[in-house]
Design a protein around this motif. Structure first.
Motif, PDB file in Angstrom:
ATOM      1  N   ALA A 159      32.869  47.241  33.325  1.00 37.65           N
ATOM      2  CA  ALA A 159      31.692  46.751  32.601  1.00 37.65           C
ATOM      3  C   ALA A 159      31.971  45.381  31.988  1.00 37.65           C
ATOM      4  O   ALA A 159      31.105  44.484  32.005  1.00 37.65           O
ATOM      5  CB  ALA A 159      31.290  47.746  31.515  1.00 37.65           C
ATOM      6  N   VAL A 160      33.177  45.201  31.461  1.00 37.54           N
ATOM      7  CA  VAL A 160      33.554  43.901  30.904  1.00 37.54           C
ATOM      8  C   VAL A 160      33.575  42.837  31.995  1.00 37.54           C
ATOM      9  O   VAL A 160      33.135  41.697  31.780  1.00 37.54           O
ATOM     10  CB  VAL A 160      34.931  43.995  30.211  1.00 37.54           C
ATOM     11  CG1 VAL A 160      35.458  42.605  29.840  1.00 37.54           C
ATOM     12  CG2 VAL A 160      34.838  44.871  28.969  1.00 37.54           C
ATOM     13  N   ALA A 161      34.073  43.203  33.196  1.00 36.88           N
ATOM     14  CA  ALA A 161      34.117  42.250  34.316  1.00 36.88           C
ATOM     15  C   ALA A 161      32.709  41.814  34.709  1.00 36.88           C
ATOM     16  O   ALA A 161      32.478  40.639  35.040  1.00 36.88           O
ATOM     17  CB  ALA A 161      34.828  42.871  35.511  1.00 36.88           C
ATOM     18  N   LEU A 162      31.755  42.736  34.688  1.00 34.28           N
ATOM     19  CA  LEU A 162      30.362  42.371  34.987  1.00 34.28           C
ATOM     20  C   LEU A 162      29.842  41.378  33.953  1.00 34.28           C
ATOM     21  O   LEU A 162      29.138  40.415  34.297  1.00 34.28           O
ATOM     22  CB  LEU A 162      29.480  43.621  35.011  1.00 34.28           C
ATOM     23  CG  LEU A 162      29.737  44.623  36.136  1.00 34.28           C
ATOM     24  CD1 LEU A 162      28.813  45.824  35.995  1.00 34.28           C
ATOM     25  CD2 LEU A 162      29.549  43.978  37.502  1.00 34.28           C
ATOM     26  N   CYS A 163      30.182  41.603  32.688  1.00 35.51           N
ATOM     27  CA  CYS A 163      29.751  40.676  31.637  1.00 35.51           C
ATOM     28  C   CYS A 163      30.415  39.313  31.796  1.00 35.51           C
ATOM     29  O   CYS A 163      29.788  38.274  31.558  1.00 35.51           O
ATOM     30  CB  CYS A 163      30.074  41.261  30.257  1.00 35.51           C
ATOM     31  SG  CYS A 163      29.091  42.713  29.823  1.00 35.51           S
ATOM     32  N   SER A 189      36.439  29.108  39.655  1.00 30.12           N
ATOM     33  CA  SER A 189      37.821  29.433  39.998  1.00 30.12           C
ATOM     34  C   SER A 189      38.489  30.266  38.913  1.00 30.12           C
ATOM     35  O   SER A 189      39.187  31.237  39.197  1.00 30.12           O
ATOM     36  CB  SER A 189      38.625  28.145  40.224  1.00 30.12           C
ATOM     37  OG  SER A 189      38.097  27.424  41.314  1.00 30.12           O
ATOM     38  N   VAL A 190      38.254  29.891  37.659  1.00 32.88           N
ATOM     39  CA  VAL A 190      38.928  30.570  36.553  1.00 32.88           C
ATOM     40  C   VAL A 190      38.201  31.839  36.137  1.00 32.88           C
ATOM     41  O   VAL A 190      38.806  32.899  35.982  1.00 32.88           O
ATOM     42  CB  VAL A 190      39.060  29.621  35.337  1.00 32.88           C
ATOM     43  CG1 VAL A 190      39.663  30.359  34.145  1.00 32.88           C
ATOM     44  CG2 VAL A 190      39.906  28.417  35.702  1.00 32.88           C
ATOM     45  N   GLY A 191      36.889  31.731  35.973  1.00 33.24           N
ATOM     46  CA  GLY A 191      36.133  32.844  35.407  1.00 33.24           C
ATOM     47  C   GLY A 191      35.662  33.883  36.396  1.00 33.24           C
ATOM     48  O   GLY A 191      36.021  35.055  36.300  1.00 33.24           O
ATOM     49  N   ASN A 192      34.862  33.443  37.368  1.00 33.02           N
ATOM     50  CA  ASN A 192      34.250  34.409  38.278  1.00 33.02           C
ATOM     51  C   ASN A 192      35.289  35.132  39.121  1.00 33.02           C
ATOM     52  O   ASN A 192      35.197  36.341  39.341  1.00 33.02           O
ATOM     53  CB  ASN A 192      33.259  33.688  39.187  1.00 33.02           C
ATOM     54  CG  ASN A 192      31.997  34.498  39.391  1.00 33.02           C
ATOM     55  OD1 ASN A 192      31.970  35.679  39.089  1.00 33.02           O
ATOM     56  ND2 ASN A 192      30.969  33.872  39.911  1.00 33.02           N
ATOM     57  N   LEU A 193      36.299  34.393  39.600  1.00 33.16           N
ATOM     58  CA  LEU A 193      37.333  35.024  40.405  1.00 33.16           C
ATOM     59  C   LEU A 193      38.181  35.973  39.563  1.00 33.16           C
ATOM     60  O   LEU A 193      38.610  37.034  40.037  1.00 33.16           O
ATOM     61  CB  LEU A 193      38.209  33.958  41.063  1.00 33.16           C
ATOM     62  CG  LEU A 193      37.481  33.078  42.090  1.00 33.16           C
ATOM     63  CD1 LEU A 193      38.418  32.025  42.636  1.00 33.16           C
ATOM     64  CD2 LEU A 193      36.920  33.937  43.220  1.00 33.16           C
ATOM     65  N   GLY A 194      38.400  35.598  38.294  1.00 32.40           N
ATOM     66  CA  GLY A 194      39.094  36.512  37.391  1.00 32.40           C
ATOM     67  C   GLY A 194      38.310  37.797  37.210  1.00 32.40           C
ATOM     68  O   GLY A 194      38.875  38.896  37.176  1.00 32.40           O
ATOM     69  N   GLY A 195      36.986  37.660  37.104  1.00 32.87           N
ATOM     70  CA  GLY A 195      36.139  38.836  36.999  1.00 32.87           C
ATOM     71  C   GLY A 195      36.215  39.709  38.232  1.00 32.87           C
ATOM     72  O   GLY A 195      36.218  40.945  38.140  1.00 32.87           O
ATOM     73  N   VAL A 197      38.807  40.022  40.246  1.00 30.65           N
ATOM     74  CA  VAL A 197      40.101  40.711  40.221  1.00 30.65           C
ATOM     75  C   VAL A 197      40.045  41.916  39.286  1.00 30.65           C
ATOM     76  O   VAL A 197      40.483  43.017  39.631  1.00 30.65           O
ATOM     77  CB  VAL A 197      41.218  39.742  39.790  1.00 30.65           C
ATOM     78  CG1 VAL A 197      42.523  40.506  39.565  1.00 30.65           C
ATOM     79  CG2 VAL A 197      41.424  38.666  40.844  1.00 30.65           C
ATOM     80  N   ILE A 198      39.486  41.703  38.092  1.00 29.68           N
ATOM     81  CA  ILE A 198      39.372  42.806  37.129  1.00 29.68           C
ATOM     82  C   ILE A 198      38.507  43.915  37.698  1.00 29.68           C
ATOM     83  O   ILE A 198      38.838  45.103  37.604  1.00 29.68           O
ATOM     84  CB  ILE A 198      38.780  42.297  35.796  1.00 29.68           C
ATOM     85  CG1 ILE A 198      39.724  41.284  35.146  1.00 29.68           C
ATOM     86  CG2 ILE A 198      38.538  43.458  34.844  1.00 29.68           C
ATOM     87  CD1 ILE A 198      39.142  40.623  33.918  1.00 29.68           C
ATOM     88  N   LEU A 199      37.398  43.527  38.326  1.00 25.76           N
ATOM     89  CA  LEU A 199      36.472  44.508  38.878  1.00 25.76           C
ATOM     90  C   LEU A 199      37.127  45.301  40.007  1.00 25.76           C
ATOM     91  O   LEU A 199      36.999  46.526  40.081  1.00 25.76           O
ATOM     92  CB  LEU A 199      35.215  43.805  39.386  1.00 25.76           C
ATOM     93  CG  LEU A 199      34.012  44.679  39.750  1.00 25.76           C
ATOM     94  CD1 LEU A 199      33.546  45.457  38.543  1.00 25.76           C
ATOM     95  CD2 LEU A 199      32.889  43.821  40.303  1.00 25.76           C
TER      96      LEU A 199
END
Length: 340
Positions: A159-163, A189-195, A197-199
């Motif tokens: 849920a945090v990754a979606l946010c 590169s930093v934010g969406n891709l990090g999301g 990975v978390i997802l």
């Protein structure tokens, strides 16, 4: 020198994760929504690399649709562990396909509104997942008790990754509006891709807890919660009797829904009674029984630790060690050495 965009590296890592989950679950029924979520994250990362790494603008017609499918898949995976929907499967698929269909309409008629629509979809599904998780780990009524707590944490991370993805999309939207996309590549590169990975990691972790095959058992009574302390004591006494007489905790697939059916008590009533009277969730309560028997076996027999782990109802060493340390504040080996 060959240029490999960072999103391609992320896609490769997610693909390796997908293969690892498949190999881990090859003897069990896989959690299809979570597996599909990992593959969708791979596709989204590849499209991101094509667009921002090689300037392939045509992917802009496909990427938003794939992005709109990510939150519904995450929600579908969670809902399979929370409850059994009364709606037929085709109806559920049609409902969750609405966001992607809406994005397709926007691509044809109003492309400027796509980013805002995606933000609303991501945030809306994230809030829906958090709403399902309000009762804590006990919300996962169809997840085996052993993996309920790790699955709960993984779902919160999802849920945090979606946010995070929604926040990144918002920043990119404003960056294109005010700075003509000058910082868009860095943000993605930093934010969406990090999301992503978390997802993907969260989906892999949550897939370890899956609803067992449906069984035909007597239905529970109509759900009702009473704050009366005496009722809480009666509820816990009934569950205690089942645990001690029938050793239900040894069932590796035992979950809150199955426990409620065997006791003839509503799941919410069991969860509320244990939470109020014992200040713990039901998975911790059941695992306390498992650890208590494990302690007896470790100190009173010569059985290997792994054999003890399986005998009391655990399937993975990590969960067994974590719960053993929670209850006794030491490892199984240290317990045996101290008691031996």
């Amino acid at each position: 020198m060959i240029f490999i965009p960072l999103p391609f590296v992320i896609a490769l890592l997610l693909l390796i994760l997908f293969v690892a989950v498949i190999r881990r679950d090859e003897e069990m029924q896989p959690s299809r929504p979570f597996l599909a979520l990992i593959l969708l994250s791979v596709a989204q990362s590849i499209l991101s690399g094509l667009r921002w790494g090689y300037g392939v603008q045509a992917v802009g017609y496909v990427a938003p649709v794939i992005a709109a499918l990510v939150p519904p898949l995450a929600f579908a995976g969670v809902s399979r562990l929370v409850r059994t929907s009364r709606r037929p499967l085709p109806v559920r698929i049609a409902l969750h396909a609405v966001p992607a269909a809406f994005i397709l309409v926007l691509i044809a008629l109003w492309r400027d509104a796509i980013d805002i629509a995606l933000v609303l979809i991501f945030v809306g599904y994230a809030l829906a997942i958090l709403l399902l998780m309000r009762p804590g780990a006990d919300a996962l009524r169809l997840a085996p008790f052993e993996g309920a707590v790790p699955a709960y944490r993984a779902i919160i991370f999802a849920a945090v990754a979606l946010c995070v993805s929604a926040a990144v999309d918002t920043f990119v939207f404003f960056d294109f509006t005010w700075a003509h996309g000058e910082h868009a590549l860095a943000l993605i590169s930093v934010g969406n891709l990090g999301g992503l990975v978390i997802l993907g990691a969260a989906a892999a972790a949550a897939s370890r807890s899956r609803a067992p095959a449906e069984t035909v058992e007597a239905p529970a009574k109509t759900e009702r919660i009473d704050d009366n302390t005496s009722e809480d004591k009666e509820t816990i006494a009934t569950i205690d009797a089942l645990m001690e007489a029938r050793k239900l905790y040894r069932d590796v697939n035992l979950n809150l829904d199955r426990l409620a059916r065997k006791a003839g008590i509503p799941a919410r009533q069991i969860s509320a009674a244990i939470n109020r009277a014992m200040d713990k969730n039901v998975s911790q309560y059941v695992n306390d029984y498992r650890i208590a028997e494990a302690c007896r076996l470790l100190s009173g027999t010569e059985k290997p630790v792994t054999e003890v782990m399986f005998e009391v109802g655990f399937q993975t060493k990590s969960n067994f060690n974590r719960e053993f340390r929670r209850v006794t504040d030491m490892t199984p080996v240290a317990w045996r050495q101290r008691e031996g």
